[in-house]
Motif scaffolding. Structure first.
Motif, PDB file in Angstrom:
ATOM      1  N   LYS A 147       0.849  -1.210   0.000  1.00 49.01           N
ATOM      2  CA  LYS A 147       0.000   0.000   0.000  1.00 49.01           C
ATOM      3  C   LYS A 147       0.871   1.240   0.000  1.00 49.01           C
ATOM      4  CE  LYS A 147      -4.550  -0.924   1.768  1.00 49.01           C
ATOM      5  NZ  LYS A 147      -4.892  -1.805   2.880  1.00 49.01           N
ATOM      6  N   LEU A 148       1.935   1.210   0.813  1.00 49.52           N
ATOM      7  CA  LEU A 148       2.818   2.372   0.938  1.00 49.52           C
ATOM      8  C   LEU A 148       3.483   2.685  -0.405  1.00 49.52           C
ATOM      9  CD1 LEU A 148       4.232   4.445   2.800  1.00 49.52           C
ATOM     10  CD2 LEU A 148       6.047   2.756   3.104  1.00 49.52           C
ATOM     11  N   GLU A 149       3.957   1.624  -1.070  1.00 54.07           N
ATOM     12  CA  GLU A 149       4.620   1.807  -2.361  1.00 54.07           C
ATOM     13  C   GLU A 149       3.633   2.383  -3.381  1.00 54.07           C
ATOM     14  OE1 GLU A 149       6.781  -1.684  -3.657  1.00 54.07           O
ATOM     15  OE2 GLU A 149       6.749  -1.012  -5.732  1.00 54.07           O
ATOM     16  N   ARG A 150       2.406   1.845  -3.382  1.00 49.92           N
ATOM     17  CA  ARG A 150       1.404   2.333  -4.350  1.00 49.92           C
ATOM     18  C   ARG A 150       1.070   3.792  -4.086  1.00 49.92           C
ATOM     19  NH1 ARG A 150      -1.802  -2.704  -4.005  1.00 49.92           N
ATOM     20  NH2 ARG A 150      -3.054  -1.562  -2.535  1.00 49.92           N
ATOM     21  N   TRP A 151       0.880   4.115  -2.793  1.00 48.33           N
ATOM     22  CA  TRP A 151       0.523   5.489  -2.423  1.00 48.33           C
ATOM     23  C   TRP A 151       1.634   6.455  -2.848  1.00 48.33           C
ATOM     24  CZ3 TRP A 151       3.189   8.825   0.795  1.00 48.33           C
ATOM     25  CH2 TRP A 151       2.569  10.059   1.016  1.00 48.33           C
ATOM     26  N   ALA A 152       2.883   6.119  -2.502  1.00 43.12           N
ATOM     27  CA  ALA A 152       4.000   7.025  -2.785  1.00 43.12           C
ATOM     28  C   ALA A 152       4.160   7.233  -4.297  1.00 43.12           C
ATOM     29  CB  ALA A 152       5.288   6.464  -2.187  1.00 43.12           C
ATOM     30  N   ALA A 153       4.089   6.123  -5.063  1.00 43.87           N
ATOM     31  CA  ALA A 153       4.296   6.233  -6.511  1.00 43.87           C
ATOM     32  C   ALA A 153       3.171   7.060  -7.150  1.00 43.87           C
ATOM     33  CB  ALA A 153       4.360   4.837  -7.127  1.00 43.87           C
ATOM     34  N   LYS A 154       1.912   6.771  -6.756  1.00 48.68           N
ATOM     35  CA  LYS A 154       0.762   7.470  -7.354  1.00 48.68           C
ATOM     36  C   LYS A 154       0.786   8.954  -7.021  1.00 48.68           C
ATOM     37  CE  LYS A 154      -3.195   4.667  -8.326  1.00 48.68           C
ATOM     38  NZ  LYS A 154      -3.640   3.539  -7.546  1.00 48.68           N
ATOM     39  N   THR A 155       1.013   9.257  -5.728  1.00 48.81           N
ATOM     40  CA  THR A 155       0.951  10.645  -5.275  1.00 48.81           C
ATOM     41  C   THR A 155       2.019  11.484  -5.956  1.00 48.81           C
ATOM     42  OG1 THR A 155       0.179   9.797  -3.180  1.00 48.81           O
ATOM     43  CG2 THR A 155       0.860  12.090  -3.203  1.00 48.81           C
ATOM     44  N   SER A 156       3.215  10.935  -6.045  1.00 42.44           N
ATOM     45  CA  SER A 156       4.306  11.681  -6.662  1.00 42.44           C
ATOM     46  C   SER A 156       4.051  11.874  -8.159  1.00 42.44           C
ATOM     47  CB  SER A 156       5.600  10.917  -6.422  1.00 42.44           C
ATOM     48  OG  SER A 156       6.624  11.515  -7.125  1.00 42.44           O
ATOM     49  N   LEU A 157       3.505  10.842  -8.824  1.00 40.91           N
ATOM     50  CA  LEU A 157       3.213  10.954 -10.257  1.00 40.91           C
ATOM     51  C   LEU A 157       2.150  12.029 -10.497  1.00 40.91           C
ATOM     52  CD1 LEU A 157       3.521   9.903 -13.174  1.00 40.91           C
ATOM     53  CD2 LEU A 157       1.789   8.177 -12.658  1.00 40.91           C
ATOM     54  N   GLN A 158       1.091  12.017  -9.661  1.00 38.92           N
ATOM     55  CA  GLN A 158       0.019  13.017  -9.839  1.00 38.92           C
ATOM     56  C   GLN A 158       0.561  14.436  -9.701  1.00 38.92           C
ATOM     57  OE1 GLN A 158      -2.642  12.376 -11.188  1.00 38.92           O
ATOM     58  NE2 GLN A 158      -2.474  10.171 -10.951  1.00 38.92           N
ATOM     59  N   ALA A 159       1.418  14.640  -8.687  1.00 43.02           N
ATOM     60  CA  ALA A 159       1.973  15.978  -8.455  1.00 43.02           C
ATOM     61  C   ALA A 159       2.857  16.399  -9.632  1.00 43.02           C
ATOM     62  CB  ALA A 159       2.774  15.993  -7.158  1.00 43.02           C
ATOM     63  N   THR A 160       3.634  15.455 -10.167  1.00 36.90           N
ATOM     64  CA  THR A 160       4.504  15.770 -11.302  1.00 36.90           C
ATOM     65  C   THR A 160       3.663  16.110 -12.531  1.00 36.90           C
ATOM     66  OG1 THR A 160       6.092  14.180 -10.428  1.00 36.90           O
ATOM     67  CG2 THR A 160       6.441  14.914 -12.677  1.00 36.90           C
ATOM     68  N   LEU A 161       2.596  15.324 -12.749  1.00 33.89           N
ATOM     69  CA  LEU A 161       1.748  15.581 -13.915  1.00 33.89           C
ATOM     70  C   LEU A 161       1.097  16.954 -13.814  1.00 33.89           C
ATOM     71  CD1 LEU A 161       0.047  12.089 -14.280  1.00 33.89           C
ATOM     72  CD2 LEU A 161       1.580  13.159 -15.934  1.00 33.89           C
ATOM     73  N   ALA A 162       0.635  17.308 -12.592  1.00 32.97           N
ATOM     74  CA  ALA A 162      -0.013  18.604 -12.404  1.00 32.97           C
ATOM     75  C   ALA A 162       0.965  19.729 -12.734  1.00 32.97           C
ATOM     76  CB  ALA A 162      -0.514  18.730 -10.967  1.00 32.97           C
ATOM     77  N   ARG A 163       2.240  19.510 -12.459  1.00 33.98           N
ATOM     78  CA  ARG A 163       3.236  20.540 -12.686  1.00 33.98           C
ATOM     79  C   ARG A 163       3.711  20.567 -14.144  1.00 33.98           C
ATOM     80  NH1 ARG A 163       7.006  18.869  -8.918  1.00 33.98           N
ATOM     81  NH2 ARG A 163       8.220  17.943 -10.581  1.00 33.98           N
ATOM     82  N   GLU A 164       3.865  19.398 -14.751  1.00 31.19           N
ATOM     83  CA  GLU A 164       4.610  19.347 -16.017  1.00 31.19           C
ATOM     84  C   GLU A 164       3.820  18.974 -17.264  1.00 31.19           C
ATOM     85  OE1 GLU A 164       8.036  16.865 -15.680  1.00 31.19           O
ATOM     86  OE2 GLU A 164       8.938  18.085 -14.095  1.00 31.19           O
ATOM     87  N   ALA A 165       2.672  18.284 -17.129  1.00 27.02           N
ATOM     88  CA  ALA A 165       1.980  17.820 -18.335  1.00 27.02           C
ATOM     89  C   ALA A 165       1.406  19.001 -19.099  1.00 27.02           C
ATOM     90  CB  ALA A 165       0.884  16.831 -17.966  1.00 27.02           C
ATOM     91  N   PRO A 166       1.539  19.016 -20.427  1.00 28.98           N
ATOM     92  CA  PRO A 166       0.975  20.128 -21.197  1.00 28.98           C
ATOM     93  C   PRO A 166      -0.547  20.175 -21.039  1.00 28.98           C
ATOM     94  CG  PRO A 166       1.988  18.465 -22.655  1.00 28.98           C
ATOM     95  CD  PRO A 166       2.228  18.034 -21.249  1.00 28.98           C
ATOM     96  N   THR A 167      -1.089  21.381 -20.883  1.00 31.20           N
ATOM     97  CA  THR A 167      -2.538  21.508 -20.705  1.00 31.20           C
ATOM     98  C   THR A 167      -3.201  22.036 -21.974  1.00 31.20           C
ATOM     99  OG1 THR A 167      -2.081  23.637 -19.699  1.00 31.20           O
ATOM    100  CG2 THR A 167      -2.516  21.839 -18.195  1.00 31.20           C
TER     101      THR A 167
END
Ligand code: HEC
Length: 181
Positions: A39-59
């Protein structure tokens, strides 16, 4: 007083470092690919990916037109490069997909049509760390990555000509499971 605090903190850090080191040396950090992520691994990977996408993905909207030619180009690329992990239109996982940690989503069943194209673009461009999802930014042109993103966005509602091309895609490595377990 201050010296005591500094000493205490340093000692704690050294102990934590030692425990981690001993744990890794003893093989307590899972090294196998046929387990389930914690659960910890899933949470950490998902949360970090979401934050990166919010910052970097083209809108912005894709810089290429939504037409049959671009969709078909995206489907052909997908068939050659992605279907081995993400499956063809039948949604049957290949042997590679079944053995990979994390399991790649079979996009015909578990698609990303709800994601904005820019999010899919970012994932294909940069890949997803700690998973088998490769980064294609150095091997595909920008236009090709957008063609893939366009296809994935419209996979469940393709116009007739691209739909025929998609239905004809067979995942080479897909097949009935032959192992006993
Ligand atoms: C070697 C296997 C592999 C290949 C080849 C591969 N992927 Fe992936 N992909 C993965 C895995 C594993 C994940 C799941 C990552 C995770 O759990 O977050 C993934 C995730 C994704 C996602 C996000 C799915 C979601 O639900 O958010 C997209 C989009 C994607 N891949 C597109 C592609 C495209 C397009 C290609 C071809 C250019 C491709 N992938 C090739 C393994 C692969």
């Amino acid at each position: 007083m201050m010296r005591g605090v500094i000493l205490g903190v340093t000692a704690t850090l050294v102990v934590i470092g030692l425990v981690l080191y001993i744990g890794v040396r003893a093989g307590m950090m899972p090294a196998n690919a046929d387990g389930k992520p914690s659960k910890l691994e899933r949470w950490a990977a998902k949360t970090s990916l979401q934050a990166t996408l919010a910052r970097e993905a083209p809108t912005t909207a894709p810089p290429i037109a939504l037409n049959d030619a671009n969709l078909i180009a995206g489907i052909r690329l997908y068939a050659a490069t992605c279907a081995v992990c993400h499956g063809a239109s039948d949604g049957n996982p290949s042997r590679i997909a079944r053995g990979l940690y994390q399991h790649p989503p079979q996009l015909a069943k578990d698609g990303v049509e709800d994601d904005p194209e820019g999010v899919t673009y970012w994932k294909v461009d940069h890949g997803i760390r700690f998973t088998g999802m490769p980064a294609f930014g150095k091997t595909l042109r920008d236009e090709q990555i957008w063609q893939l993103a366009l296809f994935l966005k419209h996979m469940d509602g393709l116009p007739p000509a691209p739909q025929r091309v998609w239905k004809a895609v067979k995942s080479e490595a897909a097949g009935p499971p032959t192992a006993d377990r």
